[in-house]
Design an enzyme around this catalytic site. Structure first.
Site, mmCIF file in Angstrom:
data_model
loop_
_atom_site.group_PDB
_atom_site.id
_atom_site.type_symbol
_atom_site.label_atom_id
_atom_site.label_comp_id
_atom_site.label_asym_id
_atom_site.label_seq_id
_atom_site.Cartn_x
_atom_site.Cartn_y
_atom_site.Cartn_z
ATOM 1 N N ASP A 49 51.548 39.837 41.734
ATOM 2 C CA ASP A 49 51.931 39.145 42.964
ATOM 3 C C ASP A 49 52.741 37.891 42.646
ATOM 4 O OD1 ASP A 49 50.575 40.959 44.652
ATOM 5 O OD2 ASP A 49 48.690 39.880 44.381
ATOM 6 N N ASP A 54 42.883 44.019 42.778
ATOM 7 C CA ASP A 54 43.168 43.267 43.998
ATOM 8 C C ASP A 54 44.673 43.027 44.165
ATOM 9 O OD1 ASP A 54 42.631 41.950 46.350
ATOM 10 O OD2 ASP A 54 42.089 40.048 45.411
ATOM 11 N N ASP A 89 40.865 46.730 35.511
ATOM 12 C CA ASP A 89 41.536 45.814 36.408
ATOM 13 C C ASP A 89 43.022 45.883 36.042
ATOM 14 O OD1 ASP A 89 42.063 43.605 38.164
ATOM 15 O OD2 ASP A 89 42.048 42.293 36.413
ATOM 16 N N ASP A 111 45.969 43.162 37.129
ATOM 17 C CA ASP A 111 46.602 41.874 36.839
ATOM 18 C C ASP A 111 45.844 41.107 35.765
ATOM 19 O OD1 ASP A 111 48.604 42.251 38.755
ATOM 20 O OD2 ASP A 111 47.372 41.411 40.355
ATOM 21 N N ASP A 164 39.187 40.532 33.945
ATOM 22 C CA ASP A 164 39.381 39.148 33.522
ATOM 23 C C ASP A 164 38.920 38.128 34.561
ATOM 24 O OD1 ASP A 164 41.960 37.899 35.102
ATOM 25 O OD2 ASP A 164 42.088 40.061 34.906
#
Length: 274
Positions: A21, A96, A10, A12, A179
């Site tokens: 973001d 994402d 992942d 972030d 996470d």
């Protein structure tokens, strides 16, 4: 050397210590509008709206790039990435965030070439020079598999596709690092012999702890960059040692079988001393 390991990160709050973001929103002065609109729309749509606001304020793509270039990477995680790649792992990202943010950050730190694939929300620069952030899955037709997945991206579907794409190369062991709540679905897609590394005190770790019997993969928790590097490299080296041992044993068994069935040189039988 191919380690037969697919290592999936992942981005972030896993590869970096915060959300990319939210970093851009905060650094470029949109936090008040962001907080106002956040309850009213999906996060992916909200970030596209934030990029429109930056464009209306006269901010350029270069301004956004310069903002992202201030994102720091934990040196322990950078070393973990380089070491895992050197050991022959196939490194991929499932995030994402979006293509523009991730590629800008990794490119600035010279890490792009360590990853064979980046799976994330697409981003394009339109004819007016505005950065558009689009959903990975079509919001109108997507059917996410669980409540843990956001409507724009099911990471479990992506993990299944990656496994299918590498299956022709033989059995691969997966290690997944994440996470958030959205990392739970792909963790459930892991098989016996795979490993998941949830970040301590984050939603993924909590979801796993709530019902650990759902996990087929072995679970290894970590809390910071230094611990991530230590746990990950120990895990990779253990898997490589196991694979090497299995190969050696199969060669020995194959050699013994060929010798014992050779019609010219049959195996000799010796008396047993008691």
């Amino acid at each position: 050397m191919d380690a037969n390991i697919v290592l999936v990160f992942d981005f972030d709050k896993t590869m970096i210590d915060f959300d990319s973001d939210e970093w851009v929103v905060d650094e470029m002065g949109l936090i008040q509008l962001f907080n106002q609109l956040h309850p009213t729309m999906p996060f992916n749509t909200l970030m596209d709206r934030m990029m429109m606001e930056l464009h209306l304020q006269g901010k350029t793509i270069e301004d956004i790039e310069n903002c992202l270039k201030h994102v720091a990477l934990n040196p322990w995680i950078v070393q973990a990435i380089k070491s895992a790649h050197a050991l022959g792992c196939d490194l991929r990202i499932v995030s994402d965030a979006n293509v523009f943010f991730i590629e800008t950050i990794l490119g600035h730190h010279g890490l792009m070439h360590y990853f064979s694939e980046i799976n994330t929300n697409p981003s394009v620069i339109d004819k007016e020079g505005r950065l558009r952030i689009l959903p990975y899955h079509d919001l109108e037709t997507s059917s996410c598999c669980s409540n843990s997945c956001p409507p724009n991206m099911c990471k479990g579907v992506i993990i299944e596709r990656i496994r299918e794409s590498v299956s022709a190369e033989g059995r691969k062991r997966f290690i997944y690092l994440g996470d958030g709540k959205g990392d739970f679905c792909p963790s459930l897609k892991l098989e016996e012999g795979d490993h998941v590394m949830p970040k301590k005190d984050y939603p993924l770790c909590e979801l796993i702890c709530n019902d650990p019997l759902l996990m087929k993969a072995k679970v290894h928790r970590w809390s910071n960059g230094q611990e991530l590097e230590k746990v990950l490299l120990r895990l990779i080296k253990t898997i490589i040692a196991e694979e090497t041992k299995n190969i050696d044993l199969s060669q020995v068994h194959s050699s013994n079988w060929e010798f014992s069935t050779n019609p010219v040189y049959p195996m000799k039988h010796f008396p047993v001393s008691l």
